[in-house]
Design a protein around this motif. Structure first.
Motif, PDB file in Angstrom:
ATOM      1  N   LEU A 134       0.835  -1.215   0.000  1.00  0.00           N
ATOM      2  CA  LEU A 134       0.000   0.000   0.000  1.00  0.00           C
ATOM      3  C   LEU A 134       0.867   1.262   0.000  1.00  0.00           C
ATOM      4  O   LEU A 134       0.550   2.236  -0.676  1.00  0.00           O
ATOM      5  CB  LEU A 134      -0.908  -0.011   1.240  1.00  0.00           C
ATOM      6  CG  LEU A 134      -1.825   1.195   1.452  1.00  0.00           C
ATOM      7  CD1 LEU A 134      -2.949   1.217   0.421  1.00  0.00           C
ATOM      8  CD2 LEU A 134      -2.409   1.193   2.860  1.00  0.00           C
ATOM      9  N   THR A 135       1.951   1.233   0.755  1.00  0.00           N
ATOM     10  CA  THR A 135       2.799   2.421   0.896  1.00  0.00           C
ATOM     11  C   THR A 135       4.044   2.358   0.000  1.00  0.00           C
ATOM     12  O   THR A 135       4.954   3.175   0.143  1.00  0.00           O
ATOM     13  CB  THR A 135       3.234   2.602   2.374  1.00  0.00           C
ATOM     14  OG1 THR A 135       3.764   1.357   2.850  1.00  0.00           O
ATOM     15  CG2 THR A 135       2.068   3.007   3.245  1.00  0.00           C
ATOM     16  N   ARG A 155       6.114   7.270   5.319  1.00  0.00           N
ATOM     17  CA  ARG A 155       5.229   6.201   4.827  1.00  0.00           C
ATOM     18  C   ARG A 155       5.279   4.964   5.742  1.00  0.00           C
ATOM     19  O   ARG A 155       4.283   4.278   5.903  1.00  0.00           O
ATOM     20  CB  ARG A 155       5.597   5.820   3.387  1.00  0.00           C
ATOM     21  CG  ARG A 155       5.412   6.963   2.410  1.00  0.00           C
ATOM     22  CD  ARG A 155       5.018   6.508   1.029  1.00  0.00           C
ATOM     23  NE  ARG A 155       5.967   5.609   0.397  1.00  0.00           N
ATOM     24  CZ  ARG A 155       6.983   5.974  -0.368  1.00  0.00           C
ATOM     25  NH1 ARG A 155       7.212   7.257  -0.578  1.00  0.00           N
ATOM     26  NH2 ARG A 155       7.769   5.088  -0.926  1.00  0.00           N
ATOM     27  N   ILE A 193      -4.083   6.679  -0.321  1.00  0.00           N
ATOM     28  CA  ILE A 193      -4.097   5.636   0.718  1.00  0.00           C
ATOM     29  C   ILE A 193      -5.390   5.718   1.528  1.00  0.00           C
ATOM     30  O   ILE A 193      -6.017   4.705   1.843  1.00  0.00           O
ATOM     31  CB  ILE A 193      -2.849   5.760   1.619  1.00  0.00           C
ATOM     32  CG1 ILE A 193      -1.609   5.313   0.831  1.00  0.00           C
ATOM     33  CG2 ILE A 193      -2.995   4.960   2.904  1.00  0.00           C
ATOM     34  CD1 ILE A 193      -0.284   5.682   1.471  1.00  0.00           C
TER      35      ILE A 193
END
Length: 375
Positions: A134-135, A155, A193
């Motif tokens: 995701l990051t 992050r 996000i």
């Protein structure tokens, strides 16, 4: 018309995720939060914006459980959270300092809270890998925090905060340590996000541009009160007070006395020997009432000759010019000493300026360009 699911605050049937009800927080004789009521909805990216000492961090600390209200109630998903200790709330907080463990790898930093909760190993591995993806940190998983950049550490802190799937993520000046370009890039990453996870984000910032970029709604605060909570475009285009107009972006404020005209139209008497200004307002103002006309510089046109059809035109001389690459802002002094800013887009290369210092110019704007506010 039904309210959009993207704007639950306009739907009277929508249930807020967070509800502040008449919350006051005092530290001795000092009141940090003053009888504040506010609803924040699920999946919102909500910004608390204001100068230092306005109460925004105190609000966040109460949500996290580090402070308790002196009076009033804070609810999360319908439950009064005052008796719930911080570690048992479905809330996570990401600090400006990131607070990463320097001796642990990126992977272990993200896994830390899950291990403490004794999550089964298979689920834990899956969750950490999902957070790394995701990051966009997969290739840095085995590195230590000092071996990656500030933006990447930011992050990691975000991935660790989201790993436990909180209902609510609190972000306290999360981008403050980053340089301007990286901060702008990271703002869009944060938005992506937040959209992907559907987690409700509440961000505390004193950076107006940041709040206006990331937030679904912005609450502008002053002295422990919320002056206006609305979408960024409404905060900018239709501020409810001189304080909000002045706090967000660049603005010209012209003080005067209102005289009602036709419909929503008003004539503003603002300077002796000058014709009255034309303005419209949905707010009722009485004749002779003291008022302020707030006009954004980009809504003010600048010209060498007086525009024939202009509802409002004033003459002055160029005092200063700020060249910002894509824009030029002209500071024009009027005969009464008031300085008005007019902004023009630099759509062509500047081989020679249209106007230079000391030039006489006309400034003009429409009757609907400004926002008329009662003083």
């Amino acid at each position: 018309m039904d309210a959009s699911p993207l704007a639950p605050w306009e739907d009277p049937r929508a249930q807020p995720l967070i509800r502040f009800r008449n919350v006051t927080k005092s530290f001795g004789a000092f009141t940090a939060i003053d009888d504040l009521s506010l609803d924040i909805f699920e999946k919102e990216f909500f910004a608390l914006l204001g100068p230092s000492g306005c109460g925004k961090t105190t609000m966040m600390r109460m949500l996290a459980g580090f402070e308790a209200p002196s009076s009033g109630v804070i609810e999360l998903a319908g439950q009064d959270i005052a008796p719930v200790p911080p570690n048992q709330r479905a809330v996570n907080m990401m600090f400006q300092s990131y607070a990463l463990f320097p001796h642990l790898s990126i992977w272990d930093n993200i896994a830390f809270g899950l291990k403490r909760d004794k999550m089964p190993k298979h689920d834990l591995n899956e969750r950490v890998e999902a957070m790394l993806k995701l990051t966009r940190l997969e290739q840095f998983a085995s590195r230590k925090p000092h071996q990656i950049s500030g933006g990447q550490r930011q992050r990691v802190a975000l991935a660790r905060s989201l790993a436990k799937a909180p209902k609510l993520l609190l972000l306290d000046e999360p981008l403050g340590a980053l340089d301007k370009k990286l901060r702008q890039d990271t703002q869009f990453e944060l938005m992506d996000i937040q959209e992907t996870t559907g987690t409700t984000f509440v961000i505390v910032t004193h950076d107006q541009e940041e709040a206006m970029t990331v937030a679904s709604r912005v609450a502008v605060m002053d002295h422990g009160r919320i002056i206006q909570a609305d979408t960024p475009d409404r905060i900018y285009e239709t501020p409810n007070s001189v304080y909000v107009a002045d706090f967000i972006g660049d603005v010209n404020i012209i003080q005067g006395k209102a005289n009602s005209g036709e419909g929503e139209g008003y004539r503003i008497f603002w300077s002796e020997g000058q014709p009255p200004l034309q303005a419209s307002s949905s707010t009722d103002l009485s004749t002779g009432q003291s008022c302020s006309l707030a006009i954004r510089p980009e809504k003010v046109a600048i010209s060498a000759e007086r525009p024939e059809e202009a509802a409002n035109a004033v003459q002055g001389k160029v005092l200063d010019i700020a060249y910002l690459g894509n824009l030029s802002t002209y500071h024009v002094e009027l005969p009464n000493g008031l300085v008005i800013k007019a902004q023009t887009a630099n759509t062509r290369r500047i081989s020679r300026r249209s106007f230079t210092w000391e030039d006489p110019v006309w400034l003009s704007w429409t009757a609907t360009a400004g926002v008329l506010l009662a003083n």
